[in-house]
Design a protein around this motif. Sequence first.
Motif, PDB file in Angstrom:
ATOM      1  N   ILE A 171      -8.416 -27.641  26.631  1.00 50.39           N
ATOM      2  CA  ILE A 171      -8.587 -26.487  27.512  1.00 50.39           C
ATOM      3  C   ILE A 171      -9.978 -26.562  28.135  1.00 50.39           C
ATOM      4  N   ASN A 172     -10.075 -26.068  29.344  1.00 50.52           N
ATOM      5  CA  ASN A 172     -11.351 -26.080  30.056  1.00 50.52           C
ATOM      6  C   ASN A 172     -11.989 -27.449  29.918  1.00 50.52           C
ATOM      7  N   ASP A 173     -13.201 -27.532  29.387  1.00 50.27           N
ATOM      8  CA  ASP A 173     -13.898 -28.809  29.240  1.00 50.27           C
ATOM      9  C   ASP A 173     -13.909 -29.282  27.793  1.00 50.27           C
ATOM     10  N   GLY A 174     -12.973 -28.793  26.976  1.00 51.85           N
ATOM     11  CA  GLY A 174     -13.062 -29.122  25.565  1.00 51.85           C
ATOM     12  C   GLY A 174     -11.743 -29.294  24.858  1.00 51.85           C
ATOM     13  N   ALA A 175     -11.890 -29.629  23.598  1.00 52.53           N
ATOM     14  CA  ALA A 175     -10.766 -29.727  22.676  1.00 52.53           C
ATOM     15  C   ALA A 175     -10.736 -28.424  21.882  1.00 52.53           C
ATOM     16  N   HIS A 176      -9.658 -27.683  22.019  1.00 45.00           N
ATOM     17  CA  HIS A 176      -9.518 -26.419  21.309  1.00 45.00           C
ATOM     18  C   HIS A 176      -8.821 -26.691  19.980  1.00 45.00           C
ATOM     19  N   ILE A 177      -9.447 -26.261  18.900  1.00 45.52           N
ATOM     20  CA  ILE A 177      -8.864 -26.409  17.569  1.00 45.52           C
ATOM     21  C   ILE A 177      -7.782 -25.342  17.443  1.00 45.52           C
ATOM     22  N   GLU A 178      -6.561 -25.761  17.616  1.00 47.73           N
ATOM     23  CA  GLU A 178      -5.434 -24.835  17.532  1.00 47.73           C
ATOM     24  C   GLU A 178      -5.174 -24.450  16.082  1.00 47.73           C
ATOM     25  N   GLN A 179      -5.300 -25.413  15.193  1.00 47.54           N
ATOM     26  CA  GLN A 179      -5.068 -25.150  13.767  1.00 47.54           C
ATOM     27  C   GLN A 179      -5.859 -26.158  12.948  1.00 47.54           C
ATOM     28  N   LEU A 180      -6.546 -25.663  11.950  1.00 53.81           N
ATOM     29  CA  LEU A 180      -7.213 -26.498  10.956  1.00 53.81           C
ATOM     30  C   LEU A 180      -6.916 -25.851   9.619  1.00 53.81           C
ATOM     31  N   SER A 181      -6.163 -26.547   8.790  1.00 51.74           N
ATOM     32  CA  SER A 181      -5.768 -25.980   7.496  1.00 51.74           C
ATOM     33  C   SER A 181      -5.965 -27.007   6.402  1.00 51.74           C
ATOM     34  N   VAL A 182      -6.437 -26.499   5.270  1.00 51.22           N
ATOM     35  CA  VAL A 182      -6.622 -27.319   4.074  1.00 51.22           C
ATOM     36  C   VAL A 182      -5.856 -26.649   2.939  1.00 51.22           C
ATOM     37  N   HIS A 183      -5.093 -27.431   2.218  1.00 48.01           N
ATOM     38  CA  HIS A 183      -4.368 -26.876   1.065  1.00 48.01           C
ATOM     39  C   HIS A 183      -5.403 -26.358   0.064  1.00 48.01           C
ATOM     40  N   PRO A 184      -5.197 -25.164  -0.505  1.00 49.03           N
ATOM     41  CA  PRO A 184      -6.173 -24.609  -1.450  1.00 49.03           C
ATOM     42  C   PRO A 184      -6.505 -25.535  -2.620  1.00 49.03           C
ATOM     43  N   SER A 185      -5.567 -26.372  -3.039  1.00 50.09           N
ATOM     44  CA  SER A 185      -5.840 -27.299  -4.148  1.00 50.09           C
ATOM     45  C   SER A 185      -6.836 -28.387  -3.751  1.00 50.09           C
ATOM     46  N   HIS A 186      -7.108 -28.521  -2.462  1.00 48.72           N
ATOM     47  CA  HIS A 186      -8.056 -29.528  -1.972  1.00 48.72           C
ATOM     48  C   HIS A 186      -9.228 -28.901  -1.218  1.00 48.72           C
ATOM     49  N   ALA A 187      -9.382 -27.584  -1.343  1.00 53.48           N
ATOM     50  CA  ALA A 187     -10.469 -26.888  -0.653  1.00 53.48           C
ATOM     51  C   ALA A 187     -11.818 -27.262  -1.258  1.00 53.48           C
ATOM     52  N   ARG A 188     -12.858 -27.064  -0.458  1.00 54.05           N
ATOM     53  CA  ARG A 188     -14.252 -27.265  -0.882  1.00 54.05           C
ATOM     54  C   ARG A 188     -14.552 -28.722  -1.229  1.00 54.05           C
ATOM     55  N   ARG A 189     -13.871 -29.628  -0.551  1.00 52.07           N
ATOM     56  CA  ARG A 189     -14.103 -31.070  -0.737  1.00 52.07           C
ATOM     57  C   ARG A 189     -14.555 -31.741   0.562  1.00 52.07           C
ATOM     58  N   GLY A 190     -14.788 -30.944   1.592  1.00 56.88           N
ATOM     59  CA  GLY A 190     -15.263 -31.490   2.861  1.00 56.88           C
ATOM     60  C   GLY A 190     -14.168 -31.984   3.793  1.00 56.88           C
TER      61      GLY A 190
END
Length: 181
Positions: A71-90
């Motif tokens: 969109i416009n001049d960029g890449a729009h992050i439509e969705q970024l999801s991490v499974h809770p079992s793998h959260a806080r790992r970067g």
Amino acid sequence: MIRAARREDFLALRDLERAAGEPFRGLGMAEVADDEPLTVEELAAFQLAGHAWVCADTGDIPVAYLLVRVINDGAHIEQLSVHPSHARRGLGAALLRFADGWAARHGLRALTLTTYAEVPWNAPYYQRLGFHMVSDDELGDDLRRIRDQEARRGLDKWPRVAMRRDVALRTPNGCELDRRS
């Protein structure tokens, strides 16, 4: 490992999205937790456009995923999801770095997203990763349209914001350039 999403990943991505939504329930945001994930057809559209990636575990099972649209001049992050079992790992940060590189290779200047202002793993997280809030005056037509669609879906029941981060400029050998030069 980050790789392109495949058709056989779609059901796992829908399950991953449901699991990623569950922590919202603890914040009194059950409607967000209960929000239906994108359909297989919607996921396929991102995948066919080359705008869908997953972070897979050692068994090649997606544990995080990223969808973008231009969109416009960029890449729009439509969705970024991490499974809770793998959260806080970067994994989310790794997917954003991947999106940054993808955007740079496609001549785009920014990453944008919309998110909840007061959810710790939303706006505060993205601020730590270099995103800044975009005022209503700075939205542009496409981001304004996205925010309007979200409002019609009831997502603005809780404070939401649009955010932006400049894409790192890179030379052909992958070195980052300072935009101030």
